[in-house]
Write an enzyme that holds these catalytic residues in place. Structure first.
Site, short mmCIF file in Angstrom:
data_model
loop_
_atom_site.label_atom_id
_atom_site.label_comp_id
_atom_site.label_asym_id
_atom_site.label_seq_id
_atom_site.Cartn_x
_atom_site.Cartn_y
_atom_site.Cartn_z
N ARG B 8 0.72 -1.12 0.09
CA ARG B 8 -0.01 0.13 0.06
C ARG B 8 0.92 1.29 -0.13
NH1 ARG B 8 -2.09 1.36 6.27
NH2 ARG B 8 -0.56 0.01 7.26
N SER B 35 -4.90 5.27 5.35
CA SER B 35 -4.75 3.86 5.37
C SER B 35 -4.38 3.02 3.97
CB SER B 35 -5.74 2.90 5.93
OG SER B 35 -6.12 3.46 7.26
N GLU B 56 -19.32 3.11 -0.32
CA GLU B 56 -18.71 2.54 -1.56
C GLU B 56 -19.24 2.25 -2.68
OE1 GLU B 56 -18.92 1.39 1.63
OE2 GLU B 56 -16.92 1.81 2.58
N PHE B 81 -14.51 -4.14 1.53
CA PHE B 81 -15.80 -2.92 1.08
C PHE B 81 -15.65 -2.71 -0.40
CE2 PHE B 81 -13.94 -1.51 5.52
CZ PHE B 81 -14.99 -2.20 5.90
N HIS B 107 -5.56 -3.75 2.18
CA HIS B 107 -6.00 -4.48 3.60
C HIS B 107 -6.65 -5.52 3.27
CE1 HIS B 107 -4.86 -0.47 5.01
NE2 HIS B 107 -4.97 -0.98 6.42
N ASP B 115 -8.15 -6.09 13.54
CA ASP B 115 -9.66 -5.62 13.06
C ASP B 115 -10.49 -6.79 13.25
OD1 ASP B 115 -9.54 -2.90 13.09
OD2 ASP B 115 -9.27 -2.48 11.21
N ARG B 165 -1.77 -4.64 3.97
CA ARG B 165 -1.42 -3.57 4.92
C ARG B 165 -0.08 -3.71 5.50
NH1 ARG B 165 -3.30 -4.20 11.32
NH2 ARG B 165 -2.36 -2.08 11.85
#
Lengths: 281, 312
Positions: B8, B35, B56, B81, B107, B115, B165
């Protein structure tokens, strides 16, 4: 102005005839919602929008998104009338190999900007186009035609939130409020009222009209162009099946096409007295 | 295996470079720009960055509209998402019209970590791969990510890029040339082949090293592009080494393992073991703990290799 209104009203009548003939031939498709939307579509394609049928991807064209994609026949007859493709093509609607798909498909139909048909997605795409046009500093406008049943889709409200946030005053949404959806009255299936208040609360300029009153449609579209700082929504009261008496206000004609028996009666309602034996074949 | 960089982070860097090179590049995010690292682009080109909020479906649809008007939109959020919440928008508004939209999700997989399962996408390769017109890319490191993002920008059509991530080891040097649809052999071997994608390619290289100590020669093929699938490199591996172990940080259902199984089943049946998440949801924990918990470590690949060799 009166002449313009009269000419467009007549054009809409003839396009209704094309819709009925097209849907009779395809034997599949959405009659009621095509007839409720056609006056607004006529006003857009033959008066308001700057577009070039001979050059569909002219960069400075105004854009039209048929969010309620099941009313594709209404857009197709307008595109054919405008000269995007031959009128005979209308008779291939929904057939294998036709460039006139059951729902608008930008890959195959000249003049169709995006793919719609799955309700609730069109306004987001219209927003995206309006954003791009602003970035490019073009004066083009984007018109998005939604159904009132379609407002039940949550994505519409995501898009309704985003358009004023990005001050998309080059965007004009029109809601074809014919009050009916497949399972019955919109108010009973899942009430979306009050539509105007909802858009107002989301930060839109709101105009309310009779969607079959051509003078009112033109006036609203002109007014929308002068409203700045936020997008405009034209909330149009309409009649599902408008123009064909025995289709009017019947949810049962949402996805039903005129039968051989109904065709002559339907065309008569529209002031068309052709030899239907020839058409029915 | 020197430096460590999260894919990322590489994405954030290359996106800002692309923004400087091409005025048509626009970026959308759904409240996760810090993020996903699209914030780097946002700082440099605020007028071409659109935060769409936590919405989204609208983000993907808006990206389709921007593409329809000639822009090259990159839309980013977490994989669950981007692909989960907005799957039908990806299908109808992006893939069906062949819109020039790049969906770059970060992620992905279980290494999201703490999470937990709600945020750990283990299905996104399968559900993007199933959609016609989609190209699906899972880079292994920072260098490949940069090249894959550039390739996606240059390619005309919908692309899904799956990023992670956490920091991952650098595998590729700047002499590497990524090509959409082409796998790459990273290690020669004759007894079996690891076909790996994403961060599992580094694990496969470590496993091959370990197997070599016991006299087992494992080939390592890295498949960054899951779709279109490089069938030739897979069939050649099956023909020449006789056994395949797939490795992915994704469900074994429908992802890389599924794609390779389909290919082998039709073209060159060979013993196959799929290493990945075994049809389960993720759970909370540290990324490194979760790689162990779900059996995604080099030692798990060694076990899988011995299993597949026993079936040769």
């Amino acid at each position: 102005m009166n002449d313009t209104v009269q000419a467009l009203t007549e054009k809409a009548r003839r396009l209704r005839v094309d819709i009925v003939k097209t849907l009779h031939r395809s034997r599949s498709g959405h009659t009621g919602g095509s007839l409720s939307a056609i006056d607004m579509i006529t006003a857009l394609y033959f008066h308001k929008m700057r577009h070039r049928p001979e050059e569909p991807s002219w960069p400075d064209r105004d854009r039209f998104v048929l969010c309620k994609g099941h009313a594709a026949p209404a857009q197709y007859v307008a595109l054919a009338e405008a000269g995007y493709f031959p009128k005979e093509d209308l008779m291939t609607l929904r057939r294998l190999g036709s460039h006139l798909q059951g729902h608008p498909d930008s890959k195959v139909t000249p003049g169709v900007e995006v793919c719609t048909g799955s309700l609730g997605q069109g306004l987001s795409m219209a927003n995206g186009m309006a954003m791009a046009l602003k970035l490019d500093g073009r004066a083009s406008r984007v018109y998005a035609l939604l159904g009132d049943g379609e407002l039940q889709e949550g994505q519409v409200w995501e898009a309704a939130m985003a358009a004023p946030h990005y001050r998309l005053d080059n965007l004009c949404a029109l809601v074809d409020c014919n009050g009916l959806q497949i399972d019955g009255e919109v108010a009973k299936v899942m009430n979306v009222a009050p539509v105007a208040d909802k858009f107002r609360a989301f930060g839109w300029h709101v105009l309310e009209i009779d969607g079959h009153d051509m003078a009112a449609v033109l006036q609203a579209l002109d007014r929308a162009e002068t409203l700045t700082g936020a997008p405009t929504v034209v909330v149009a009261r309409t009649v599902k099946g408008k123009g064909v008496a025995f289709f009017e206000n019947k949810a049962s004609y949402h996805g039903v096409t005129p039968s051989d028996e109904e065709l002559p009666r339907a065309l008569e309602c529209l002031g068309c007295f052709e030899d239907c034996e020839k058409i029915v074949d | 295996m020197s430096t460590m960089i999260a894919t990322r982070d590489a994405y954030g860097e290359v996106l800002a470079e692309l923004g400087a090179e091409n005025a048509d590049v626009v970026v959308l995010d759904a409240d996760l720009s810090g993020s996903t690292k699209t914030a780097v682009f946002a700082r440099k080109f605020p007028e071409r960055f659109f935060n769409m909020g936590i919405a989204e479906a609208n983000m993907i649809g808006t990206a389709a509209g921007l593409a329809a008007a000639g822009k090259i939109p990159f839309a980013s959020t977490f994989a669950i998402f981007a692909v989960g919440r907005a799957w039908e928008q990806m299908r109808q508004s992006v893939a069906y019209p062949k819109a020039n939209v790049k969906i770059v999700a970060t992620h992905s997989g279980v290494t999201v970590g703490e999470d937990g399962g709600s945020h750990q996408s283990v299905e996104d390769i399968a559900i993007t791969r199933a959609v016609p017109n989609m190209t699906v890319i899972v880079p292994a490191d920072g260098e490949e990510t940069k090249q894959a993002i550039r390739a996606a920008a240059a390619y005309k059509g919908p692309v899904y890029v799956r990023l992670g991530r956490n920091k991952v080891p650098t595998i590729f040097g700047n002499d590497y040339r990524f090509t959409i649809g082409k796998g790459v052999q990273l290690r020669e071997g004759t007894d079996l082949t690891f076909v790996a994608t994403g961060l599992m390619t580094a694990q496969a290289l470590a496993a091959a090293e370990e197997l070599a100590k016991g006299g087992i020669s494992a080939r390592v093929v890295h498949l960054a592009t899951i779709k279109p699938l490089d069938e030739e490199i897979i069939v050649a591996a099956a023909r020449e080494t006789g056994a395949i172990v797939t490795a992915e940080e994704h469900s074994i259902v429908g992802g890389l393992g599924g794609a390779v199984a389909e290919c082998l089943g039709e073209r060159f049946p060979a013993p196959l073991v799929r290493v990945g998440i075994k049809d389960r949801f993720g759970t909370s924990g540290k990324a490194e703990e979760l790689l162990e918990y779900f059996g995604l470590m080099p030692e798990d690949l060694v076990v899988a290799a011995r299993e597949v060799l026993a079936r040769k």
